[in-house]
Design an enzyme around this catalytic site. Sequence first.
Site, PDB file in Angstrom:
ATOM      1  N   GLU A 131       0.855  -1.185   0.000  1.00 62.77           N
ATOM      2  CA  GLU A 131       0.000   0.000   0.000  1.00 62.77           C
ATOM      3  C   GLU A 131       0.890   1.234   0.000  1.00 62.77           C
ATOM      4  OE1 GLU A 131      -2.782   0.457   3.261  1.00 62.77           O
ATOM      5  OE2 GLU A 131      -3.445   2.415   2.503  1.00 62.77           O
ATOM      6  N   ASN A 187      -4.281   4.765  -2.395  1.00 62.78           N
ATOM      7  CA  ASN A 187      -5.418   5.461  -1.758  1.00 62.78           C
ATOM      8  C   ASN A 187      -5.947   6.604  -2.622  1.00 62.78           C
ATOM      9  OD1 ASN A 187      -5.589   4.306   1.100  1.00 62.78           O
ATOM     10  ND2 ASN A 187      -3.401   4.764   0.879  1.00 62.78           N
ATOM     11  N   GLU A 196      -7.915   2.134  -3.218  1.00 58.93           N
ATOM     12  CA  GLU A 196      -8.572   2.111  -1.898  1.00 58.93           C
ATOM     13  C   GLU A 196      -9.478   3.342  -1.767  1.00 58.93           C
ATOM     14  OE1 GLU A 196      -6.175   1.398   1.511  1.00 58.93           O
ATOM     15  OE2 GLU A 196      -5.052  -0.256   0.589  1.00 58.93           O
ATOM     16  N   ASP A 224     -11.961   0.880   2.064  1.00 60.21           N
ATOM     17  CA  ASP A 224     -10.987   1.155   3.130  1.00 60.21           C
ATOM     18  C   ASP A 224     -11.675   1.594   4.433  1.00 60.21           C
ATOM     19  OD1 ASP A 224      -8.533   1.425   4.249  1.00 60.21           O
ATOM     20  OD2 ASP A 224      -7.908   3.192   3.100  1.00 60.21           O
ATOM     21  N   GLU A 273      -6.593  -4.331   9.142  1.00 54.06           N
ATOM     22  CA  GLU A 273      -5.548  -3.320   9.299  1.00 54.06           C
ATOM     23  C   GLU A 273      -5.120  -3.218  10.760  1.00 54.06           C
ATOM     24  OE1 GLU A 273      -7.839   0.113   7.895  1.00 54.06           O
ATOM     25  OE2 GLU A 273      -6.475   0.168   6.186  1.00 54.06           O
TER      26      GLU A 273
END
Length: 644
Positions: free
Chosen positions: A435, A490, A522, A552, A609
């Site tokens: 990520e 993201n 995301e 997310d 996460e």
Amino acid sequence: MEANIKLLQRMTEWAGFGAKTEQLIFAQFNELLTKVPLLYFVLLVSSLALTYTYYGVAPDYLTVHVAAFLSVACVLRAFKWYRFRFQNFTQLQALHQIRMTVLFSIIMGFGFSIWGFALYGYGDISLRVHVAYYMSVTVIGIIVCLLHLPAAVWSTTLTVGAPFVVFFVNTGELIFVAIAVNFLLVAAVLVLITLSYYRAFSNVIAAKEELQTQHQHTQQLNIQNELLANLDGLTELANRRSFSKHLSQKLRENIDKQCFVVALIDLDGFKPVNDIHGHAAGDRVLKEVSQRLIKVLKGKGFLARIGGDEFALVIDHDNCHEAIQSLGNNITKEIQKPFEMRTGLVQISGSCGFAIYPEGGESVDELMDSADFALYEAKTASRGSSIIFSGEHKRLIKQKSKLELALNQSIKNSELSLNYQPIVDGKTGEIIALEALARWNNPELGMVPPDEFIMIAEKSGMVTEITLCLFEKAVRDLKNWPEHLFLSFNLSVHDVMNQHTLQRLSEILQEHCVSEQRVQLEITETIMMSDLEHCSNTTKMLQQKGFMIALDDFGSGYSSLSYLHKLAFDNLKIDRGFVKNLLEDPRSQGVVKTIVELCSSFNVSCTVEGVETAKQRDLLLTLGCQQMQGYYFYRPAKIEDLKL
Ligand code: C2E
Ligand code: CA
Ligand code: CA
């Protein structure tokens, strides 16, 4: 039959006996006010002249008594009508006087005719001619004076004119027959002219009336428009426009700078109500909220709905923070109470930002900006809370504008970089994806956290440029990774809403010959919920292009499991908030287990996460989690520092 009725109707209208409107009645009455006294004057003068010529010839009871009686009647009637000028009449009273005028024209007509015929019997030829002259001239005079009253024209013509013609034709004397025929023709023409004049007169009045009704209608429309322009149609509260007007007027009139408060109230979690329960339910919630606010304010202050789920208030208040805070608490508490919908109970919350005049600003814009800032702070601090704009906020604003300026330069100065945090298989620890996390290191400000500068970039319109710049960096890095690893990137709310940005993402991949299938985008749950329909269309479109979509921070906002099926996504990232207390809190364990099961039933993968310890990992494995991310495995790091 119907044709006959129509013909009759047209004839009565032609003869001046059509239906009368209120306006026409008053117009006729006003005309008569000046004409009736004149009429009696004509009658009086002509009659006195005839009395004079017959005096001593005819008996006194005719020349003196009857004449005196008729004259007095004339004077009285004339005087009565003169006095009407100074009185107010209702429609009915005016109509009554008009009818009386017609009646009197018949009575007086008969009276004077009989008197004339009686005198005729006593005179020689020249005196008789005077009678004929008197009668014809008087009838013509009366017809002219009663121009606006066809009924009276007809009655005079028939009660005086007709007997006059019959009487003089029957005398057989040529001169009188000639006078009678002459009179008949002139009177007929005069009646025709009178009727046509009356029709024109009544048409003018009707047109005036029509104009007046139209004017009234336009005025009413104007009032309605004005109302609509200032009113919110749904809640019937004032709208943004009228709120601004009210606030600026208040500021103008507040010469002695009395303290007052501006509040902005924003509903949290309203959008999902619309999306899940439908727009009608959303409307009902808004209406109910406005009712509850009115109740809390007890009718005080000026309340408005200034946006979809945003309300504003101006209220006189002293500068006592505790009292204002307690007003805020009452407002937010009232909004938090559940709403009863046909589809079940709905619960939302409302945040509230206050600005106090004059510290919070001295103009409409300043006060609104301050209240808006306080509202934003309230929303980020904890939803359903209220905050008063303070000196500390002023300092924050200054700092933010400094940040904004620095951020603007950061792109040019290459201050932005990327760290990567691996997403791993929890069981084996094998890296599945990386990520990309933005980093900004400014020489003056130091490291600025990404959520902070991304928010500033969003507000100041710089986010597109930043996203595309970072994405390009990430794609360059991705090209050097082993084939089985994918990039997780993201996106901010602006990126998701902007077709151009999304299009550019594909173009950048093409330029670097990288397939969309190696990229996961995301999108946070809160972005998704802000516009469910638009987002689900966008994510579908992105999936069709080949991108994977991750939902997310799931669980951090107003998550509702019921809307998940409406969204198109490939991976759900459970927010680290659930992992934090996982070991101690059986409820968190239950939630995580349910989400994992739901994902497998939807056939999408799931990532947890914020895994920070081995114990958390082990427990998560027993709950069925496969993909994990967190400090336990890897901290975000520069690509060079990761062994791939
Ligand atoms: P996020 O997407 O949820 O990213 C994960 C955040 O959690 C990262 O914070 C990461 O450092 C942190 N984190 C990861 N593992 C752990 C853990 O075990 N414990 C704890 N306490 N934290 C962990 P970071 O890098 O500060 O990023 C914060 C947020 O900023 C991100 O949350 C993301 O929403 C946003 N962000 C970061 N980079 C970008 C970007 O390039 N574009 C956009 N639009 N947003 C970004
Ligand atoms: Ca993320
Ligand atoms: Ca996240």
